[in-house]
Design a protein around this motif. Structure first.
Motif, PDB file in Angstrom:
ATOM      1  N   LYS A 234       0.825  -1.208   0.000  1.00  0.00           N
ATOM      2  CA  LYS A 234       0.000   0.000   0.000  1.00  0.00           C
ATOM      3  C   LYS A 234       0.857   1.255   0.000  1.00  0.00           C
ATOM      4  N   PHE A 253      -1.756  -1.775  -6.313  1.00  0.00           N
ATOM      5  CA  PHE A 253      -3.074  -1.962  -5.703  1.00  0.00           C
ATOM      6  C   PHE A 253      -3.734  -3.251  -6.187  1.00  0.00           C
ATOM      7  N   ILE A 256      -2.802  -6.197  -4.208  1.00  0.00           N
ATOM      8  CA  ILE A 256      -3.480  -6.312  -2.916  1.00  0.00           C
ATOM      9  C   ILE A 256      -4.887  -6.868  -3.092  1.00  0.00           C
ATOM     10  N   CYS A 271      -8.231   0.336  -0.543  1.00  0.00           N
ATOM     11  CA  CYS A 271      -7.374   0.090  -1.714  1.00  0.00           C
ATOM     12  C   CYS A 271      -8.152   0.272  -3.015  1.00  0.00           C
ATOM     13  N   HIS A 274      -8.335   4.015  -3.676  1.00  0.00           N
ATOM     14  CA  HIS A 274      -7.081   4.557  -4.201  1.00  0.00           C
ATOM     15  C   HIS A 274      -6.862   4.136  -5.659  1.00  0.00           C
TER      16      HIS A 274
END
Length: 569
Positions: A234, A253, A256, A271, A274
């Motif tokens: 992150k 990202f 993740i 996430c 973002h």
């Protein structure tokens, strides 16, 4: 009724206290037996016994620990967080000295004083022993750190990890492990050489603490490693996003949110938000809207997701959907002003402060009025589907078909809930509602993409038909020009042939005429020359005869020579 004597009252009070203590100990003993079975039903029964014990003794440390661990085992992470919310680092105020002191892991000497000298049944005089003093001090420190702080940090750290508070989880777990290590070190100092045993020290050296079971220590270590990995990714993704490397941020990202191990619900929503910002900055509107939909499916009260999706809909001129999100955002702002707190649990973080909400409400009302005016003026059907699909104006059919195929495979409604399988929920009851919200938003986006594809394909077909018609007209015009040019060439050739034929005849006639004229001219010239010669000769002879007479008259008796040509004349 006469009052009881003081010694009888004290005896009754002591008896009542002893009875309650025995009851609490019995509840705790039965609860430990039930918890040891590791069965959810048995642990729920143990939790009920612990609650009964806490009703009698609310500050009993062992009962509090058993309650927290039972809730953690039953995956009631929110209840654990509410129970130990004073220890969550992100909720601490900077000016709160008491809470900051309690959260730092240090013990409070005012709560439990260390007894260095014993009183009571022991003799009043005792030889001073340094070893006894050291044992008492270390035992007291170990007791305070182990029972008041250590289990709180470890249990709350695991709960925060499952709630998506990764930073808090890392701090709490590391603090709990540090306190456990320190407690074990202080305990080992108190041991004598004869009390050393390999049973207390694993030969493998993997576990530095015997206060925790081996399985729990391994679980906490693995959990801490996973938390650190997610936080590293992150951090790298946010750094790339801030630096303008949007593709790099999207890649981090995606690792993740698309990973095999998954992540908690709150962390996944953050996430996705973002990554939506990265997609928006790189011009991929459809992917940005899809990530906003996933964020709102996981967290319906996410203010940043609503603002971003409203801006994206306004960018592609989809004003009704933008207005709907702005109205929802207005309701959230009003609820925050009314309740004086953000929606959701107290540890949930929003990217807005309370003092900023009135100003944002004013600007939001102005924006809503502007969009309503635009809708009243008829701006409803001019959606920029080129920006939605990610193509430039005037694209070809193959480019449109390729972009549509990719978007269809990526945002198909059947696959809209696949991200739920990689998400860990704090409450399993939220799964169905998350799936329903994800399906609904994905279906709306899929329909918008299909409408955009149909509209752009119709425009491309019309353009291709117009281009084909223009080509036909141009080909017909070119054919006509070629026919006219061919006719002109044929006419020119025919004229040239006719002119050549006429010219040849005329040339022959002229040549014949010239030849006849030349012959006539030659004959006439010859006759003319003969005639002129005869006349000249006759005149010369007459003149010569006259000259001869004149010479003879003048007495010039010599003869004049006469040539042959003169005689011939």
């Amino acid at each position: 009724m006469a009052a009881s004597p003081p010694f009888l009252a004290s005896a009754e009070k002591k008896h009542w206290w002893i009875c309650n203590k025995k009851i609490v100990e019995k509840y705790i003993r039965d609860a430990k037996i039930l918890i040891a079975t590791q069965e959810p039903n048995e642990i729920a029964s143990a939790l009920a016994l612990v609650e009964a014990a806490l009703a009698i003794s609310p500050r009993f440390e062992i009962a509090l620990e058993l309650k927290a661990r039972s809730l953690l085992y039953l995956r009631c992470f929110k209840d654990v967080a509410y129970m130990l919310q004073d220890y969550i680092p992100s909720l601490k105020m900077p000016n709160d000295d008491t809470s900051s002191t309690s959260s730092s892991g240090s013990f409070d000497s005012s709560k439990e004083q260390i007894r260095l000298i014993s009183y009571g049944d022991e003799p009043n005089f005792k030889c001073f022993s340094v070893s006894d003093l050291k044992k008492k001090v270390m035992a007291s420190l170990y007791k305070n750190c182990n029972k008041e702080d250590q289990w709180r940090y470890l249990v709350l750290g695991q709960a925060c990890c499952h709630l998506g508070l990764m930073e808090d989880a890392m701090v709490l777990i590391q603090t709990g492990k540090r306190l456990a290590t320190d407690a074990f070190r202080r305990e080992s100092i108190c041991w004598s050489d004869d009390s050393f045993s390999f049973a207390k020290f694993p030969i493998s050296g993997k576990h530095c603490c015997t206060t925790l079971p081996i399985t729990e220590s391994e679980t906490i270590s693995q959990l801490l490693s996973h938390v650190k990995l997610l936080l590293r990714r992150k951090t790298a993704a946010i750094a790339a996003l801030d630096a303008g490397l949007y593709s790099e941020a999207i890649r981090h990202f995606s690792k993740i949110v698309d990973g095999h191990h998954g992540a908690p619900q709150g962390f996944m929503a953050e996430c996705y938000m973002h990554r939506a910002s990265a997609y928006r900055s790189s011009g991929r509107i459809a992917e940005a809207i899809a990530d906003c939909n996933r964020t709102l499916a996981l967290d319906p009260s996410c203010i940043n997701a609503l603002r971003t999706r409203a801006a994206l809909f306004e960018t592609i001129r989809c004003l009704p959907d933008s207005l709907h999100d702005l109205e929802h955002l207005k309701l959230l702002y009003n609820s925050i002003l009314r309740d004086r707190k953000s929606p959701g649990p107290i540890w949930k973080r929003q990217n807005v402060e309370y003092r900023e909400i009135p100003g944002r409400l004013c600007s939001l009302a102005t924006k809503i009025q502007e969009l309503k005016k635009r809708l009243a003026n008829g701006e409803t059907g001019n959606v920029d589907y080129y920006a939605l699909i990610g193509l430039k104006w005037g694209c070809s059919r193959s480019e449109l078909e390729r972009a549509h195929l990719l978007l269809t495979l990526r945002h198909k409604p059947d696959k809209s809930t696949s991200f739920v399988e990689r998400c860990e929920f704090a409450d399993e009851e939220d799964v169905d509602s998350v799936k329903d919200r994800a399906k609904m938003s994905a279906l709306l986006l899929y329909r918008m993409i299909q409408r955009g594809y149909g509209s752009l394909m119709a425009a491309i077909k019309d353009e291709e038909a117009a281009e084909k018609q223009r080509k036909k007209v141009a080909a017909a015009l070119q054919l006509m020009q070629k026919q006219v040019q061919l006719n002109q060439e044929q006419l020119q050739e025919s004229r040239t042939e006719t002119f050549s034929t006429v010219s040849m005849q005329q040339v022959q006639q002229i040549q014949e005429l010239k030849q006849s004229r030349a012959e006539n001219l030659d004959s006439d010239t010859c006759n003319t020359n003969i005639t002129n010669a005869t006349v000249f000769k006759g005149a010369f002879c007459r003149e010569l005869a006259i000259v001869g007479n004149l010479l003879s008259q003048a007495g010039f008796n010599q003869p004049i020579p006469v040539t042959y040509e003169a005689l011939s004349c």
